[in-house]
Write a protein that holds these residues in place. Structure first.
Motif, PDB file in Angstrom:
ATOM      1  N   TYR A  47     -40.019 -47.635  86.541  1.00 33.06           N
ATOM      2  CA  TYR A  47     -40.056 -48.995  87.206  1.00 33.06           C
ATOM      3  C   TYR A  47     -41.296 -49.301  88.536  1.00 33.06           C
ATOM      4  N   TRP A  48     -40.916 -48.812  88.920  1.00 35.79           N
ATOM      5  CA  TRP A  48     -41.088 -48.975  90.820  1.00 35.79           C
ATOM      6  C   TRP A  48     -42.802 -48.181  90.702  1.00 35.79           C
ATOM      7  N   SER A  49     -42.680 -47.522  90.341  1.00 37.82           N
ATOM      8  CA  SER A  49     -44.145 -46.866  90.091  1.00 37.82           C
ATOM      9  C   SER A  49     -45.165 -47.550  89.404  1.00 37.82           C
ATOM     10  N   PHE A  50     -45.137 -47.715  88.145  1.00 40.05           N
ATOM     11  CA  PHE A  50     -45.205 -48.774  86.840  1.00 40.05           C
ATOM     12  C   PHE A  50     -46.275 -49.670  87.945  1.00 40.05           C
ATOM     13  N   HIS A  51     -44.600 -50.696  88.433  1.00 35.11           N
ATOM     14  CA  HIS A  51     -45.403 -51.825  89.442  1.00 35.11           C
ATOM     15  C   HIS A  51     -46.308 -51.678  90.623  1.00 35.11           C
TER      16      HIS A  51
ATOM     17  N   ALA B 250     -48.667 -49.583  90.435  1.00 29.53           N
ATOM     18  CA  ALA B 250     -49.773 -49.296  89.784  1.00 29.53           C
ATOM     19  C   ALA B 250     -50.260 -50.729  88.900  1.00 29.53           C
ATOM     20  N   ALA B 251     -49.223 -51.655  88.542  1.00 29.40           N
ATOM     21  CA  ALA B 251     -50.027 -52.691  87.964  1.00 29.40           C
ATOM     22  C   ALA B 251     -50.743 -53.695  89.400  1.00 29.40           C
ATOM     23  N   GLN B 252     -49.803 -53.775  90.608  1.00 29.43           N
ATOM     24  CA  GLN B 252     -50.549 -54.476  91.527  1.00 29.43           C
ATOM     25  C   GLN B 252     -51.473 -54.292  91.703  1.00 29.43           C
ATOM     26  N   LYS B 253     -52.141 -53.125  91.222  1.00 25.66           N
ATOM     27  CA  LYS B 253     -53.120 -52.472  91.539  1.00 25.66           C
ATOM     28  C   LYS B 253     -54.379 -53.016  90.381  1.00 25.66           C
ATOM     29  N   GLY B 254     -53.609 -54.011  89.401  1.00 28.99           N
ATOM     30  CA  GLY B 254     -54.505 -54.317  88.258  1.00 28.99           C
ATOM     31  C   GLY B 254     -54.776 -53.065  86.417  1.00 28.99           C
ATOM     32  N   ASN B 255     -54.285 -52.177  87.172  1.00 34.62           N
ATOM     33  CA  ASN B 255     -53.780 -51.230  85.791  1.00 34.62           C
ATOM     34  C   ASN B 255     -53.409 -51.996  84.878  1.00 34.62           C
ATOM     35  N   GLY B 256     -53.953 -52.224  83.643  1.00 38.50           N
ATOM     36  CA  GLY B 256     -53.323 -52.358  82.411  1.00 38.50           C
ATOM     37  C   GLY B 256     -52.401 -51.716  81.788  1.00 38.50           C
ATOM     38  N   ILE B 257     -52.434 -50.394  81.693  1.00 39.56           N
ATOM     39  CA  ILE B 257     -51.527 -49.258  81.315  1.00 39.56           C
ATOM     40  C   ILE B 257     -50.362 -49.436  81.981  1.00 39.56           C
ATOM     41  N   ALA B 258     -50.255 -50.286  83.375  1.00 40.18           N
ATOM     42  CA  ALA B 258     -49.047 -49.796  83.802  1.00 40.18           C
ATOM     43  C   ALA B 258     -48.416 -51.454  83.556  1.00 40.18           C
ATOM     44  N   MET B 259     -48.965 -51.625  83.302  1.00 34.86           N
ATOM     45  CA  MET B 259     -48.259 -53.621  82.635  1.00 34.86           C
ATOM     46  C   MET B 259     -48.023 -53.061  81.100  1.00 34.86           C
ATOM     47  N   PHE B 260     -48.562 -52.466  80.745  1.00 33.94           N
ATOM     48  CA  PHE B 260     -48.371 -52.517  79.437  1.00 33.94           C
ATOM     49  C   PHE B 260     -46.397 -51.796  79.017  1.00 33.94           C
ATOM     50  N   ASN B 261     -46.149 -50.662  79.892  1.00 33.74           N
ATOM     51  CA  ASN B 261     -45.252 -49.808  80.235  1.00 33.74           C
ATOM     52  C   ASN B 261     -44.244 -50.957  80.862  1.00 33.74           C
ATOM     53  N   LEU B 262     -44.571 -51.606  81.729  1.00 36.88           N
ATOM     54  CA  LEU B 262     -43.359 -52.165  82.240  1.00 36.88           C
ATOM     55  C   LEU B 262     -43.325 -53.366  81.044  1.00 36.88           C
ATOM     56  N   SER B 263     -44.050 -53.839  80.223  1.00 36.37           N
ATOM     57  CA  SER B 263     -43.332 -54.698  79.026  1.00 36.37           C
ATOM     58  C   SER B 263     -42.059 -53.848  78.915  1.00 36.37           C
ATOM     59  N   VAL B 264     -42.474 -52.841  78.458  1.00 36.97           N
ATOM     60  CA  VAL B 264     -41.870 -51.666  77.398  1.00 36.97           C
ATOM     61  C   VAL B 264     -40.656 -51.596  78.461  1.00 36.97           C
ATOM     62  N   LEU B 265     -40.844 -51.158  79.679  1.00 34.81           N
ATOM     63  CA  LEU B 265     -39.412 -51.105  79.814  1.00 34.81           C
ATOM     64  C   LEU B 265     -38.486 -52.866  80.239  1.00 34.81           C
ATOM     65  N   SER B 266     -39.308 -53.207  80.521  1.00 33.63           N
ATOM     66  CA  SER B 266     -38.515 -54.790  80.316  1.00 33.63           C
ATOM     67  C   SER B 266     -38.001 -54.924  79.131  1.00 33.63           C
ATOM     68  N   LEU B 267     -38.705 -55.280  78.120  1.00 36.35           N
ATOM     69  CA  LEU B 267     -38.285 -55.349  76.901  1.00 36.35           C
ATOM     70  C   LEU B 267     -36.538 -54.024  76.457  1.00 36.35           C
ATOM     71  N   ASN B 268     -36.788 -53.205  77.079  1.00 30.83           N
ATOM     72  CA  ASN B 268     -34.929 -51.631  77.241  1.00 30.83           C
ATOM     73  C   ASN B 268     -34.449 -52.561  77.672  1.00 30.83           C
ATOM     74  N   GLY B 269     -34.575 -53.368  78.912  1.00 29.43           N
ATOM     75  CA  GLY B 269     -33.740 -52.997  79.763  1.00 29.43           C
ATOM     76  C   GLY B 269     -33.778 -52.026  80.953  1.00 29.43           C
ATOM     77  N   GLN B 270     -34.612 -51.254  80.850  1.00 28.35           N
ATOM     78  CA  GLN B 270     -34.679 -49.661  80.784  1.00 28.35           C
ATOM     79  C   GLN B 270     -35.552 -49.815  82.489  1.00 28.35           C
ATOM     80  N   GLY B 271     -34.347 -49.532  83.695  1.00 27.72           N
ATOM     81  CA  GLY B 271     -34.897 -49.337  85.542  1.00 27.72           C
ATOM     82  C   GLY B 271     -35.191 -51.251  85.811  1.00 27.72           C
ATOM     83  N   THR B 272     -34.654 -51.548  84.621  1.00 27.18           N
ATOM     84  CA  THR B 272     -34.595 -53.404  85.299  1.00 27.18           C
ATOM     85  C   THR B 272     -33.892 -54.497  84.416  1.00 27.18           C
ATOM     86  N   PRO B 273     -33.338 -55.371  84.412  1.00 27.01           N
ATOM     87  CA  PRO B 273     -32.969 -56.054  83.911  1.00 27.01           C
ATOM     88  C   PRO B 273     -33.324 -56.423  82.303  1.00 27.01           C
ATOM     89  N   LYS B 274     -32.919 -56.387  81.470  1.00 31.82           N
ATOM     90  CA  LYS B 274     -33.582 -56.574  80.172  1.00 31.82           C
ATOM     91  C   LYS B 274     -33.706 -58.348  79.688  1.00 31.82           C
TER      92      LYS B 274
END
Length: 108
Positions: free
Chosen positions: A28-32, A34-58
């Protein structure tokens, strides 16, 4: 050293490796990062992690926010997922106009 051309690809690689090892919080924090640098792939992955509650609250709401950000960067893989979220009201109110818009973007 920060590079103005850094698109977060090293952060993405680290996030994928952490995810594959089951270290979802570090992913989560690695993707975060990258997301802070504007990376859309990272933002997509953060969405998936957030939806599943993996590494962050669901959170469907947070998953929606990250998916919308990913789509707005032009990351095409996010278009259909965002259309689905709008169509079904996942993390946001149902919005058929937005669902249609993003579905049409996905078909281009």
């Amino acid at each position: 050293m920060n590079n103005q051309y850094d698109n977060g690809s090293a952060d993405i690689d680290r996030g994928v490796a952490c995810y594959q090892q089951g270290n979802y919080m570090m992913a989560y924090w690695s993707f975060h990062d990258a997301a802070q640098k504007g990376n859309g792939i990272a933002m997509f992955n953060l969405s998936v992690l957030s939806l599943n509650g993996q590494g962050t609250p669901k959170s469907e709401e947070q998953a929606f926010i990250w998916m919308e950000r990913a789509a707005k960067t032009g990351y095409a893989a996010a278009y259909y997922s965002l259309a689905f979220k709008y169509y079904n009201g996942v993390g946001t109110a149902k919005n058929m106009e937005q669902a249609k818009y993003w579905a049409e973007m996905a078909m281009k």
